[in-house]
Motif scaffolding. Structure first.
Motif, PDB file in Angstrom:
ATOM      1  N   LYS A 134       0.840  -1.182   0.000  1.00  0.00           N
ATOM      2  CA  LYS A 134       0.000   0.000   0.000  1.00  0.00           C
ATOM      3  C   LYS A 134       0.883   1.243   0.000  1.00  0.00           C
ATOM      4  CE  LYS A 134      -3.666   0.163   2.547  1.00  0.00           C
ATOM      5  NZ  LYS A 134      -4.585   0.169   3.701  1.00  0.00           N
ATOM      6  N   ASN A 135       0.400   2.300  -0.689  1.00  0.00           N
ATOM      7  CA  ASN A 135       1.040   3.607  -0.605  1.00  0.00           C
ATOM      8  C   ASN A 135       2.537   3.549  -0.898  1.00  0.00           C
ATOM      9  OD1 ASN A 135      -1.484   4.700   0.289  1.00  0.00           O
ATOM     10  ND2 ASN A 135      -1.017   4.026   2.356  1.00  0.00           N
ATOM     11  N   PHE A 136       2.879   3.047  -2.073  1.00  0.00           N
ATOM     12  CA  PHE A 136       4.283   2.911  -2.444  1.00  0.00           C
ATOM     13  C   PHE A 136       4.812   4.091  -3.239  1.00  0.00           C
ATOM     14  CE2 PHE A 136       7.105   1.592  -5.984  1.00  0.00           C
ATOM     15  CZ  PHE A 136       8.261   1.384  -5.257  1.00  0.00           C
ATOM     16  N   TRP A 137       4.061   4.577  -4.198  1.00  0.00           N
ATOM     17  CA  TRP A 137       4.631   5.415  -5.242  1.00  0.00           C
ATOM     18  C   TRP A 137       5.111   6.775  -4.775  1.00  0.00           C
ATOM     19  CZ3 TRP A 137       6.512   3.476  -9.369  1.00  0.00           C
ATOM     20  CH2 TRP A 137       5.999   2.260  -9.849  1.00  0.00           C
ATOM     21  N   GLY A 138       4.593   7.298  -3.694  1.00  0.00           N
ATOM     22  CA  GLY A 138       5.097   8.583  -3.216  1.00  0.00           C
ATOM     23  C   GLY A 138       6.544   8.526  -2.776  1.00  0.00           C
ATOM     24  N   PHE A 139       6.968   7.377  -2.271  1.00  0.00           N
ATOM     25  CA  PHE A 139       8.298   7.271  -1.684  1.00  0.00           C
ATOM     26  C   PHE A 139       9.427   7.274  -2.719  1.00  0.00           C
ATOM     27  CE2 PHE A 139       5.319   5.706   1.457  1.00  0.00           C
ATOM     28  CZ  PHE A 139       5.687   6.462   2.562  1.00  0.00           C
ATOM     29  N   PRO A 140       9.293   6.610  -3.870  1.00  0.00           N
ATOM     30  CA  PRO A 140      10.341   6.776  -4.893  1.00  0.00           C
ATOM     31  C   PRO A 140      10.514   8.222  -5.340  1.00  0.00           C
ATOM     32  CG  PRO A 140       8.984   4.870  -5.399  1.00  0.00           C
ATOM     33  CD  PRO A 140       8.317   5.580  -4.271  1.00  0.00           C
ATOM     34  N   PHE A 141       9.405   8.973  -5.419  1.00  0.00           N
ATOM     35  CA  PHE A 141       9.518  10.375  -5.799  1.00  0.00           C
ATOM     36  C   PHE A 141      10.159  11.203  -4.686  1.00  0.00           C
ATOM     37  CE2 PHE A 141       6.216   9.015  -8.817  1.00  0.00           C
ATOM     38  CZ  PHE A 141       6.745   9.537  -9.985  1.00  0.00           C
ATOM     39  N   THR A 142       9.913  10.820  -3.434  1.00  0.00           N
ATOM     40  CA  THR A 142      10.600  11.464  -2.308  1.00  0.00           C
ATOM     41  C   THR A 142      12.095  11.223  -2.400  1.00  0.00           C
ATOM     42  OG1 THR A 142       8.692  11.308  -0.824  1.00  0.00           O
ATOM     43  CG2 THR A 142      10.861  11.437   0.210  1.00  0.00           C
ATOM     44  N   VAL A 153      20.558  12.896   5.677  1.00  0.00           N
ATOM     45  CA  VAL A 153      20.336  11.699   4.878  1.00  0.00           C
ATOM     46  C   VAL A 153      19.833  10.533   5.719  1.00  0.00           C
ATOM     47  CG1 VAL A 153      22.733  10.891   5.043  1.00  0.00           C
ATOM     48  CG2 VAL A 153      21.316  10.205   3.093  1.00  0.00           C
ATOM     49  N   SER A 154      20.326  10.394   6.947  1.00  0.00           N
ATOM     50  CA  SER A 154      19.881   9.281   7.792  1.00  0.00           C
ATOM     51  C   SER A 154      18.413   9.431   8.157  1.00  0.00           C
ATOM     52  CB  SER A 154      20.729   9.193   9.060  1.00  0.00           C
ATOM     53  OG  SER A 154      20.596  10.349   9.859  1.00  0.00           O
ATOM     54  N   VAL A 155      17.944  10.673   8.274  1.00  0.00           N
ATOM     55  CA  VAL A 155      16.539  10.916   8.592  1.00  0.00           C
ATOM     56  C   VAL A 155      15.654  10.467   7.434  1.00  0.00           C
ATOM     57  CG1 VAL A 155      14.831  12.672   9.207  1.00  0.00           C
ATOM     58  CG2 VAL A 155      17.175  12.857  10.075  1.00  0.00           C
ATOM     59  N   ILE A 156      16.048  10.844   6.223  1.00  0.00           N
ATOM     60  CA  ILE A 156      15.301  10.448   5.031  1.00  0.00           C
ATOM     61  C   ILE A 156      15.300   8.930   4.871  1.00  0.00           C
ATOM     62  CG2 ILE A 156      15.171  10.634   2.511  1.00  0.00           C
ATOM     63  CD1 ILE A 156      14.625  13.299   3.757  1.00  0.00           C
ATOM     64  N   GLU A 157      16.479   8.328   4.980  1.00  0.00           N
ATOM     65  CA  GLU A 157      16.627   6.899   4.719  1.00  0.00           C
ATOM     66  C   GLU A 157      15.853   6.054   5.728  1.00  0.00           C
ATOM     67  OE1 GLU A 157      17.637   6.328   1.863  1.00  0.00           O
ATOM     68  OE2 GLU A 157      19.809   6.269   1.644  1.00  0.00           O
ATOM     69  N   GLN A 158      16.000   6.368   7.013  1.00  0.00           N
ATOM     70  CA  GLN A 158      15.319   5.536   8.007  1.00  0.00           C
ATOM     71  C   GLN A 158      13.809   5.731   7.943  1.00  0.00           C
ATOM     72  OE1 GLN A 158      13.572   6.370  11.038  1.00  0.00           O
ATOM     73  NE2 GLN A 158      13.588   8.536  10.480  1.00  0.00           N
ATOM     74  N   TYR A 159      13.365   6.926   7.547  1.00  0.00           N
ATOM     75  CA  TYR A 159      11.925   7.154   7.430  1.00  0.00           C
ATOM     76  C   TYR A 159      11.326   6.272   6.333  1.00  0.00           C
ATOM     77  CZ  TYR A 159       7.433   9.458   6.949  1.00  0.00           C
ATOM     78  OH  TYR A 159       6.075   9.701   6.893  1.00  0.00           O
ATOM     79  N   VAL A 160      11.988   6.237   5.175  1.00  0.00           N
ATOM     80  CA  VAL A 160      11.478   5.416   4.076  1.00  0.00           C
ATOM     81  C   VAL A 160      11.626   3.930   4.396  1.00  0.00           C
ATOM     82  CG1 VAL A 160      11.666   4.892   1.618  1.00  0.00           C
ATOM     83  CG2 VAL A 160      11.997   7.239   2.407  1.00  0.00           C
ATOM     84  N   GLN A 161      12.720   3.557   5.077  1.00  0.00           N
ATOM     85  CA  GLN A 161      12.892   2.155   5.462  1.00  0.00           C
ATOM     86  C   GLN A 161      11.763   1.705   6.382  1.00  0.00           C
ATOM     87  OE1 GLN A 161      14.457  -0.430   4.776  1.00  0.00           O
ATOM     88  NE2 GLN A 161      14.403  -1.757   6.574  1.00  0.00           N
ATOM     89  N   ARG A 162      11.419   2.512   7.351  1.00  0.00           N
ATOM     90  CA  ARG A 162      10.321   2.159   8.253  1.00  0.00           C
ATOM     91  C   ARG A 162       8.990   2.137   7.496  1.00  0.00           C
ATOM     92  NH1 ARG A 162      12.827   4.899  13.453  1.00  0.00           N
ATOM     93  NH2 ARG A 162      12.982   3.050  14.775  1.00  0.00           N
ATOM     94  N   ALA A 163       8.835   3.067   6.559  1.00  0.00           N
ATOM     95  CA  ALA A 163       7.625   3.064   5.736  1.00  0.00           C
ATOM     96  C   ALA A 163       7.538   1.785   4.914  1.00  0.00           C
ATOM     97  CB  ALA A 163       7.605   4.287   4.821  1.00  0.00           C
ATOM     98  N   LYS A 179       6.129  10.514  12.408  1.00  0.00           N
ATOM     99  CA  LYS A 179       5.839  11.946  12.423  1.00  0.00           C
ATOM    100  C   LYS A 179       6.882  12.674  11.581  1.00  0.00           C
ATOM    101  CE  LYS A 179       3.712  11.770  17.005  1.00  0.00           C
ATOM    102  NZ  LYS A 179       3.820  12.212  18.428  1.00  0.00           N
ATOM    103  N   LYS A 180       6.476  13.723  10.875  1.00  0.00           N
ATOM    104  CA  LYS A 180       7.321  14.322   9.840  1.00  0.00           C
ATOM    105  C   LYS A 180       7.976  15.640  10.249  1.00  0.00           C
ATOM    106  CE  LYS A 180       4.492  12.194   6.233  1.00  0.00           C
ATOM    107  NZ  LYS A 180       3.648  12.404   5.032  1.00  0.00           N
ATOM    108  N   ASN A 181       7.978  15.969  11.532  1.00  0.00           N
ATOM    109  CA  ASN A 181       8.506  17.257  11.971  1.00  0.00           C
ATOM    110  C   ASN A 181       9.937  17.484  11.497  1.00  0.00           C
ATOM    111  OD1 ASN A 181       6.589  15.903  13.831  1.00  0.00           O
ATOM    112  ND2 ASN A 181       6.526  17.893  14.850  1.00  0.00           N
ATOM    113  N   LEU A 182      10.819  16.520  11.756  1.00  0.00           N
ATOM    114  CA  LEU A 182      12.242  16.684  11.444  1.00  0.00           C
ATOM    115  C   LEU A 182      12.503  16.608   9.947  1.00  0.00           C
ATOM    116  CD1 LEU A 182      15.139  17.031  12.364  1.00  0.00           C
ATOM    117  CD2 LEU A 182      15.253  14.557  12.787  1.00  0.00           C
ATOM    118  N   ILE A 183      11.900  15.650   9.290  1.00  0.00           N
ATOM    119  CA  ILE A 183      12.153  15.468   7.861  1.00  0.00           C
ATOM    120  C   ILE A 183      11.659  16.669   7.056  1.00  0.00           C
ATOM    121  CG2 ILE A 183      10.009  14.239   7.295  1.00  0.00           C
ATOM    122  CD1 ILE A 183      11.612  12.363   5.550  1.00  0.00           C
TER     123      ILE A 183
END
Length: 427
Positions: free
Chosen positions: A18-26, A133-143, A84-88
């Motif tokens: 579910k909800n995959f396509w937004g993340f490659p564009f991110t 970069v670690s914030v972006i990467e771990q967020y998408v990994q958890r997603a 939560k997206k505060n930091l990213i």
């Protein structure tokens, strides 16, 4: 102490996505900024800023050094925030100011003092890149865990960004050097919009990414420093991955030595990096299956060996055609590293501390090494030349990789998402 909570780390076996396509564009919008800055900042500083090798190395050292302040806090904050997206979002908004900074602030600061411009540029860019970069990467990994998709398939967006950036930025640079940074500003605006309106998390599966709301405290966070494997992974990153970045920092200057004109070298460099990222893009699709088959620890070791080969091979290349050939190996390196490290941390450590481990063992340790080696490499480039410096770099990477081969522990393949509970390779 090897903190692992296997009961909370079982990977889902359902194939529902579910909800995959937004993340490659991110990934695309963020790594477009990364590719432009790391691909052309050195050239811009040389031709527009008129910095020498030592001064350019100092800028990269500050980017690495100041990110050491960000990394531990970013890791802990990310583990607490989870989805939560505060930091990213803060990092993405900061990216919108890349264009204005290089257009109106960098050169005036350079006229004041070269150390000042290195510190300010380092603080600014490391917040977005080396630290962020670690914030972006771990967020998408958890997603990817919550939404049931492979992280590497989202990271394809970053590979596409590399292709587009190399094709677009080279031409933009020839047309107007400052325009490459305004392209970064546009990409950051797109990233903010994606984070606000596109990236959705399947919260029904959110627990698989680690419930840290009540269980994560400072005592638990500090316990990671007692884990021997954390230090082994950090040493590997300090040697292999950091030297990968230091090698690439001023590679474009080395590449120019094989050509008669700067414009010709810039154009060939653009095509070469496009080919590299095209290979990276293609390999991102099968790489999760390959790593599931060979194991993420083995993937990290292979990455180190390929990196050593590329650096030493570049040093010994008799002409630019050989340099291009070795450069194309980077298209294999990044899929190996990115897929392996994400699965390895999930499989070898407590997933509640995923972002903290990633920030400390991968980025924090790596930036210490980059901070040390960037200025050192800049001095060596000016004193003994690129070829001899690269040989020393390659030998060092090889030694560190052999160290990891013997001391980096094996991951739990089920916890890492490489096998299901019956031992079957996940596709």
């Amino acid at each position: 102490m090897d903190t692992k909570d296997l009961s909370s780390n079982k990977m889902p076996v359902t194939n529902e996505k579910k909800n995959f396509w937004g993340f490659p564009f991110t990934h695309f919008s963020y790594f477009f900024i990364w590719a432009v800055v790391y691909g052309y900042l050195t050239l811009w500083m040389e031709q527009v800023g008129h910095l020498n090798g030592v001064q350019s190395g100092m800028v990269f050292s500050m980017m690495a050094g100041i990110s050491l302040i960000y990394q531990p806090f970013f890791g802990v904050i990310s583990d607490k925030l989870l989805f939560k997206k505060n930091l990213i979002l803060t990092i993405a908004v900061a990216g919108m100011f890349v264009g204005p900074y290089f257009q109106w602030a960098f050169l005036p600061l350079m006229h004041v003092n070269s150390v000042l411009v290195a510190v300010v540029t380092g603080a600014f860019l490391s917040f977005i890149l080396n630290g962020g970069v670690s914030v972006i990467e771990q967020y998408v990994q958890r997603a990817s865990l919550a939404n049931h998709f492979e992280y590497a398939h989202s990271r394809v967006g970053g590979s596409v960004a590399g292709v587009v950036a190399s094709l677009v930025a080279g031409r933009l640079f020839i047309w107007s050097p400052n325009s490459i940074f305004w392209a970064c500003t546009i990409a950051a605006i797109i990233l903010v919009c994606l984070l606000l309106f596109s990236d959705k998390i399947n919260m029904d599966n959110a627990d698989v990414a680690g419930d840290t709301s009540d269980s994560l405290d400072w005592k638990t966070v500090l316990s990671v420093f007692k884990i021997k494997n954390l230090w082994v992974l950090a040493i590997f990153y300090m040697g292999a991955s950091a030297l990968y970045d230091v090698f690439d920092q001023q590679f474009i200057i080395f590449f120019k030595t094989f050509f008669h004109t700067a414009a010709q070298s810039t154009l060939v460099y653009s095509y070469m990096t496009s080919g590299q990222t095209a290979i990276e893009f293609l390999l991102m699709f099968p790489m999760p299956w390959i790593i599931n088959k060979i194991g993420s620890r083995n993937g990290l070791v292979i990455y180190g060996l390929v990196t050593a080969l590329r650096i030493i091979g570049s040093a010994l290349s008799p002409n630019w055609i050989w340099v291009v050939g070795f450069r194309l190996l980077a298209g294999l390196e990044m899929p190996l590293l990115l897929t392996s490290i994400m699965k390895y941390i999930a499989g070898a450590f407590d997933i509640r501390l995923y972002a903290t481990i990633y920030a400390l063992a991968s980025n924090f340790a790596k930036q210490i090494s980059v901070f040390i080696f960037s200025t050192l490499a800049g001095n060596l480039y000016d004193s003994i030349g690129y070829q001899h410096t690269y040989i020393y770099m390659g030998i060092f990477v090889l030694i560190i990789t052999v160290f990891a081969l013997f001391f980096l522990k094996k991951e739990d393949p089920v916890q890492a998402g490489e096998r299901d509970e019956n031992g079957k390779i996940l596709s």
